[in-house]
Design an enzyme around this catalytic site. Sequence first.
Site, mmCIF file in Angstrom:
data_model
loop_
_atom_site.group_PDB
_atom_site.id
_atom_site.type_symbol
_atom_site.label_atom_id
_atom_site.label_comp_id
_atom_site.label_asym_id
_atom_site.label_seq_id
_atom_site.Cartn_x
_atom_site.Cartn_y
_atom_site.Cartn_z
ATOM 1 C CB SER A 40 -0.928 -0.026 1.219
ATOM 2 O OG SER A 40 -0.168 0.007 2.416
ATOM 3 C CE1 TYR A 41 1.581 7.619 -2.139
ATOM 4 C CE2 TYR A 41 1.278 8.381 0.116
ATOM 5 C CZ TYR A 41 1.704 8.603 -1.181
ATOM 6 O OH TYR A 41 2.245 9.818 -1.531
#
Length: 111
Positions: A40-41
């Site tokens: 994820s980010y």
Amino acid sequence: DSPAGIKTTTMLKMASLQLKVSPYDASKIAQQLYMKGLISYPRTGSTKYSENYEFEESLKMFKDNPHFSEKVNDLLDNFDKSQFDFTRGEVKGGHQPIVPTKSIEEQYLEN
């Protein structure tokens, strides 16, 4: 005990201490992993998981991975979502803690 969410500064510290990677290189690698859809980010200050986060589904991604399958299958055999404390951690900004989004073998990480 619930797993702690990983924020950017924690990821950089872990990369430095455990992998001997500089913060600059760790940031570059994390960005590449994100661009490849593997995490994820990577720029987040959040350590709190959403109450809707599916830990069991995340574990299932790794059940056939040769590096993690034994431990992951042990965790899945005893999985109980009620053991997780979703009140733990902090939400900072609009991104969740850094989590894997796909399991992949090392040879595919080249480039």
